[in-house]
Scaffold this motif. Structure first.
Motif, PDB file in Angstrom:
ATOM      1  N   GLU A  52       0.824  -1.204   0.000  1.00  0.00           N
ATOM      2  CA  GLU A  52       0.000   0.000   0.000  1.00  0.00           C
ATOM      3  C   GLU A  52       0.858   1.255   0.000  1.00  0.00           C
ATOM      4  O   GLU A  52       0.543   2.256  -0.668  1.00  0.00           O
ATOM      5  N   LYS A  66      -2.321   3.775   6.664  1.00  0.00           N
ATOM      6  CA  LYS A  66      -2.707   5.183   6.729  1.00  0.00           C
ATOM      7  C   LYS A  66      -1.991   5.881   7.872  1.00  0.00           C
ATOM      8  O   LYS A  66      -1.487   7.012   7.721  1.00  0.00           O
ATOM      9  N   ILE A 111      -7.322   4.475  -3.694  1.00  0.00           N
ATOM     10  CA  ILE A 111      -6.627   3.691  -2.691  1.00  0.00           C
ATOM     11  C   ILE A 111      -7.363   3.791  -1.360  1.00  0.00           C
ATOM     12  O   ILE A 111      -7.652   4.871  -0.870  1.00  0.00           O
ATOM     13  N   PRO A 141      -6.311   2.534   1.994  1.00  0.00           N
ATOM     14  CA  PRO A 141      -5.282   1.845   2.773  1.00  0.00           C
ATOM     15  C   PRO A 141      -5.834   1.330   4.085  1.00  0.00           C
ATOM     16  O   PRO A 141      -6.824   1.828   4.614  1.00  0.00           O
ATOM     17  N   ARG A 166      -3.236   8.281  -9.679  1.00  0.00           N
ATOM     18  CA  ARG A 166      -4.102   8.822  -8.632  1.00  0.00           C
ATOM     19  C   ARG A 166      -5.558   8.784  -9.053  1.00  0.00           C
ATOM     20  O   ARG A 166      -6.444   8.476  -8.265  1.00  0.00           O
ATOM     21  N   VAL A 223       0.664  15.156   2.719  1.00  0.00           N
ATOM     22  CA  VAL A 223       0.368  14.475   1.470  1.00  0.00           C
ATOM     23  C   VAL A 223      -0.671  15.266   0.697  1.00  0.00           C
ATOM     24  O   VAL A 223      -1.658  15.684   1.254  1.00  0.00           O
ATOM     25  N   ARG A 226       2.012   1.936  -3.513  1.00  0.00           N
ATOM     26  CA  ARG A 226       0.961   2.566  -4.306  1.00  0.00           C
ATOM     27  C   ARG A 226       0.843   4.049  -3.969  1.00  0.00           C
ATOM     28  O   ARG A 226       0.682   4.899  -4.860  1.00  0.00           O
ATOM     29  N   MET A 227       0.930   4.396  -2.691  1.00  0.00           N
ATOM     30  CA  MET A 227       0.855   5.801  -2.285  1.00  0.00           C
ATOM     31  C   MET A 227       2.045   6.595  -2.821  1.00  0.00           C
ATOM     32  O   MET A 227       1.890   7.707  -3.349  1.00  0.00           O
ATOM     33  N   TRP A 246       1.649   6.313   6.877  1.00  0.00           N
ATOM     34  CA  TRP A 246       1.783   7.330   5.832  1.00  0.00           C
ATOM     35  C   TRP A 246       1.636   8.731   6.426  1.00  0.00           C
ATOM     36  O   TRP A 246       2.402   9.637   6.126  1.00  0.00           O
ATOM     37  N   SER A 258       1.631   7.197  -6.514  1.00  0.00           N
ATOM     38  CA  SER A 258       0.570   8.145  -6.846  1.00  0.00           C
ATOM     39  C   SER A 258       0.955   9.576  -6.499  1.00  0.00           C
ATOM     40  O   SER A 258       0.444  10.523  -7.088  1.00  0.00           O
ATOM     41  N   GLU A 259       1.877   9.754  -5.555  1.00  0.00           N
ATOM     42  CA  GLU A 259       2.334  11.089  -5.172  1.00  0.00           C
ATOM     43  C   GLU A 259       3.605  11.504  -5.920  1.00  0.00           C
ATOM     44  O   GLU A 259       4.187  12.546  -5.629  1.00  0.00           O
TER      45      GLU A 259
END
Length: 264
Positions: free
Chosen positions: A72, A253, A246, A248, A241, A264, A75-76, A256, A79-80
């Motif tokens: 996860e 989360k 997503i 999470p 994105r 973020v 993926r974050m 992150w 996407s960022e």
């Protein structure tokens, strides 16, 4: 350089990686140390250009296991645009290939950024042939790329135009010579920029030779017969994105939010 994060932590940061997000990286490093983020980056650094779909499906990269939280986080990060995710669009199917920012350089000039985009696109095309083949998989990506550099072309086959077509048209890295109906050689367009891009692609590929796990997915292989469309890494992040909603886990989360201090 010394960077102070929003929480007041001061980090001694070498601008070798993540040069576009120094403040955010200071916050990340102040919180992370040797945790999931460090492990994720080390795995992807050793296996540049690995397909995101395989990471999600297998929860590992070339045999190196990943926890659900680590997947996860990947993926974050993609996407960022903290990781660099160029995308190949194949009909309605899109595959994202993950890269860390360029090793060995600080802030990249526009010209150097273009070379890195070329290198990522080229290695993505080779990874596609390695990990998502329709018929004959590529066994050693760095050998293929070295052959392109030293010989100036890749041997004729029936997949060349589909595999390298958008690399040729979008980045003007090479061109095709038909040897017989349906068979093409992919020739390198030998400019200084393209040679540097191939050399960089070889360097990126060298860390990922240890273990290849083939994907047995006939539907995905069929999609690879369609035309390709390459998207830049920044656009790839935006698309990622938009495409992935997503959700999470609580653990991911929380980690992150701690890593980014809610920036973020």
């Amino acid at each position: 350089m010394l960077i102070t994060g929003s929480g007041g932590q001061t980090v001694l940061l070498s601008p070798v990686y993540f040069a576009d997000n120094n403040a955010g990286l200071a916050d990340l490093l102040a919180k992370v140390g040797g945790t999931d983020f460090e492990y994720v980056v080390s795995v992807l650094k050793a296996h540049q250009g690995w397909p995101l779909s395989l990471i999600i499906a297998q929860q590992r990269v070339s045999g190196r296991p990943l926890t659900t939280v680590q997947v996860e986080l990947i993926r974050m990060l993609a996407s960022e645009n903290i990781l660099k995710p160029p995308t190949i669009e194949i009909g309605s199917f899109a595959e994202t290939f993950l890269f860390t920012p360029r090793p060995g350089a600080a802030r990249l000039s526009p010209g150097k950024r273009d070379i890195y985009e070329r290198a990522m696109a080229l290695l993505s095309a080779v990874r596609k042939g390695q990990l998502l083949p329709f018929a004959y998989p590529i066994r050693k990506p760095s050998v293929v790329l070295s052959t392109l550099l030293t010989d100036g072309y890749l041997g004729a086959n029936t997949e060349a135009r589909r595999q390298y077509g958008k690399v040729a048209s979008t980045f003007n890295i090479g061109y095709f010579v038909e040897t017989k109906p349906g068979w093409h050689k992919f020739h390198l367009r030998r400019t200084e920029e393209n040679v540097e891009a191939v050399e960089l692609a070889i360097m990126l590929a060298d860390g990922g030779e240890a273990r290849v796990e083939m994907r047995r997915d006939d539907e995905a292989r069929s999609l690879l017969q369609m035309d390709d469309k390459y998207v830049s890494s920044v656009l790839g992040s935006k698309t990622l994105r938009e495409r992935q909603k997503i959700k999470p886990s609580a653990a991911a989360k929380e980690q992150w939010d701690q890593l980014t201090l809610n920036l973020v």
